[in-house]
Design a protein around this motif. Structure first.
Motif, PDB file in Angstrom:
ATOM      1  N   GLU A  96       4.846  24.778  63.274  1.00  0.00           N
ATOM      2  CA  GLU A  96       5.518  23.976  64.311  1.00  0.00           C
ATOM      3  C   GLU A  96       5.171  24.469  65.714  1.00  0.00           C
ATOM      4  O   GLU A  96       5.106  23.680  66.658  1.00  0.00           O
ATOM      5  N   TYR A  97       4.936  25.765  65.836  1.00  0.00           N
ATOM      6  CA  TYR A  97       4.579  26.331  67.140  1.00  0.00           C
ATOM      7  C   TYR A  97       3.103  26.111  67.473  1.00  0.00           C
ATOM      8  O   TYR A  97       2.654  26.442  68.572  1.00  0.00           O
ATOM      9  N   GLY A  98       2.350  25.588  66.499  1.00  0.00           N
ATOM     10  CA  GLY A  98       0.924  25.362  66.724  1.00  0.00           C
ATOM     11  C   GLY A  98       0.069  26.580  66.478  1.00  0.00           C
ATOM     12  O   GLY A  98      -1.117  26.591  66.830  1.00  0.00           O
ATOM     13  N   HIS A  99       0.625  27.601  65.844  1.00  0.00           N
ATOM     14  CA  HIS A  99      -0.136  28.817  65.525  1.00  0.00           C
ATOM     15  C   HIS A  99      -0.661  28.688  64.093  1.00  0.00           C
ATOM     16  O   HIS A  99      -0.115  29.261  63.148  1.00  0.00           O
ATOM     17  N   TYR A 100      -1.717  27.914  63.938  1.00  0.00           N
ATOM     18  CA  TYR A 100      -2.151  27.490  62.610  1.00  0.00           C
ATOM     19  C   TYR A 100      -2.719  28.622  61.762  1.00  0.00           C
ATOM     20  O   TYR A 100      -2.471  28.679  60.556  1.00  0.00           O
ATOM     21  N   GLN A 101      -3.483  29.519  62.348  1.00  0.00           N
ATOM     22  CA  GLN A 101      -4.036  30.623  61.564  1.00  0.00           C
ATOM     23  C   GLN A 101      -2.920  31.563  61.093  1.00  0.00           C
ATOM     24  O   GLN A 101      -2.937  32.037  59.955  1.00  0.00           O
ATOM     25  N   GLU A 102      -1.948  31.821  61.960  1.00  0.00           N
ATOM     26  CA  GLU A 102      -0.806  32.642  61.553  1.00  0.00           C
ATOM     27  C   GLU A 102      -0.034  31.963  60.429  1.00  0.00           C
ATOM     28  O   GLU A 102       0.405  32.611  59.470  1.00  0.00           O
TER      29      GLU A 102
END
Length: 425
Positions: free
Chosen positions: A274-280
């Protein structure tokens, strides 16, 4: 005959689970084998739990279920306890009384206010390996059997996607639950089912009441926190969801609570997405997948498969059109992981209480310019969502149908789907 003698020292008992010893205020340490250490701890538990539980008395039927007592008969248990009482009487340290010398039941002589414990009651229950507590009379026995039946029928209906039926069965189980462990477990299932049905506020109330329950052990607290966090995530309260996932993590550190850890890492993956931190997000999903594979939790594994597929779909949507190869790679990954999710469910026999995987495939086929396939999967999703009574998925499936029909130019069908969508909001 009841034993009347009291300890020679001060009449206060210190029970240390951490030190594995029981002593009096004058520092006399009871010379106990592991077998009798568990026996004394169970006497303490029965005394502290509820004086109404046979007045704190413990039967030989209860003792036989304790660690190190399983290979005894009821008669041999009574004889061993009797010999121990006689030995303690000889040195003026006996604190156990019996209604009958050999057959018991037995209890501590000391009142509750003279007993001190160095762990919580739930921790003491864990130490004693207690799940079911107490001897059952005929009425309790029938209630217990009903509880078991309602629980497995509820689970079967939940796994088949019949959420309303599952909720009804869990509520019946709650009414006949006999002890704290049973009540905690069934209320977790009630809260989870309410959440899946979209009744998020009701679900939060159930989980919050559980978190206020003094009987929760460490595992139950961690598990309840993950359920609470998931509901907050569904409501869009990401910071609150993250807070409760980290609470669960603190309760799980140093323990092999792999099922709970999978819930935590999967939840953190959802939040990072949801935060846009896709790799994490992907890293957390992979950790969840590892945890759940260690405990054969296939329901969780298929959920992660879907979440990874959905992550790649979103990742592709947010990849610049200037990088078409990368964008298409994410969409291919999205389709591959979603199909893995569906395949696992079919092979293992897991049904669906959610149809999001089929909705996702509908969206992906629509992006790929295949509206017929998009309509096919949206229809399946809609049928599944209605059967499950899942409010969120019903809404999403009508949205998918509207978009697919619109793309194909089926104006009348698109309008009908739009009306159903508005009714579901």
């Amino acid at each position: 005959m009841k034993s009347k003698r009291r300890p020679a020292g001060p009449k206060r008992l210190f029970v240390s689970i951490k030190d594995l010893e029981i002593r009096t205020a004058d520092e006399f340490v009871y010379p106990l084998t592991k077998q009798f250490l568990y026996f004394y701890c169970y006497l303490v538990f029965s005394k502290l739990k509820d004086e109404k539980h046979m007045g704190g008395f413990v039967s030989t039927e209860e003792v036989i279920s304790l660690p190190y007592w399983e290979n005894n008969t009821l008669t041999s248990i009574g004889k061993q306890v009797r010999r121990h009482i006689v030995q303690m009487e000889k040195i003026g340290r006996n604190i156990i009384e019996a209604k009958q010398k050999i057959y018991g039941p037995f209890r501590l002589i000391l009142p509750v206010d003279q007993i001190e414990l160095d762990v919580t009651i739930p921790s003491l229950m864990e130490f004693l390996n207690l799940i079911h507590v107490g001897r059952l009379d005929s009425d309790q026995e029938q209630r217990f059997y009903k509880y078991v039946e309602y629980m497995w029928e509820g689970d079967a209906n939940f796994d088949d996607g019949l959420l309303k039926r599952a909720l009804s069965l869990y509520k019946k189980a709650a009414k006949v639950a006999l002890n704290p462990a049973q009540k905690i477990t069934v209320n977790q299932k009630i809260g989870r089912t309410l959440g899946r049905l979209g009744n998020t506020d009701e679900a939060l109330i159930v989980f919050w009441k559980l978190l206020e329950n003094k009987w929760l052990n460490e595992y139950e607290r961690a598990s309840t926190c993950t359920h609470y966090a998931w509901i907050e995530y569904r409501k869009g309260n990401l910071s609150k969801a993250e807070e409760f996932y980290y609470r669960a993590l603190e309760s799980s550190r140093g323990n092999k609570y792999f099922k709970v850890l999978g819930e935590i890492y999967n939840g953190l993956g959802l939040i990072r997405k949801e935060y846009g931190h896709y790799q994490e997000s992907l890293t957390f999903y992979q950790r969840a997948l590892e945890c759940w594979s260690l405990v054969d939790y296939f329901y969780g594994i298929q959920a992660v498969y879907f979440n990874i597929g959905n992550l790649h779909r979103i990742w592709g949507d947010h990849t610049s059109d200037n990088h078409p190869a990368l964008k298409n790679s994410h969409y291919r990954n999205a389709k591959e992981w979603t199909l893995r999710c569906i395949s696992l469910c079919q092979k293992i026999g897991i049904a669906y209480e959610t149809s999001l995987d089929h909705i996702l495939l509908s969206e992906l086929f629509l992006k790929a310019g295949a509206p017929d396939k998009a309509i096919e999967y949206a229809k399946i999703a809609n049928e599944m969502a209605i059967a499950a009574g899942n409010k969120n998925d019903i809404r999403y499936s009508y949205k998918a149908l509207f978009e697919a029909y619109t793309a194909k130019g089926e104006t009348a069908l698109a309008k009908a789907a739009s009306l159903k969508l508005q009714e579901s909001i």
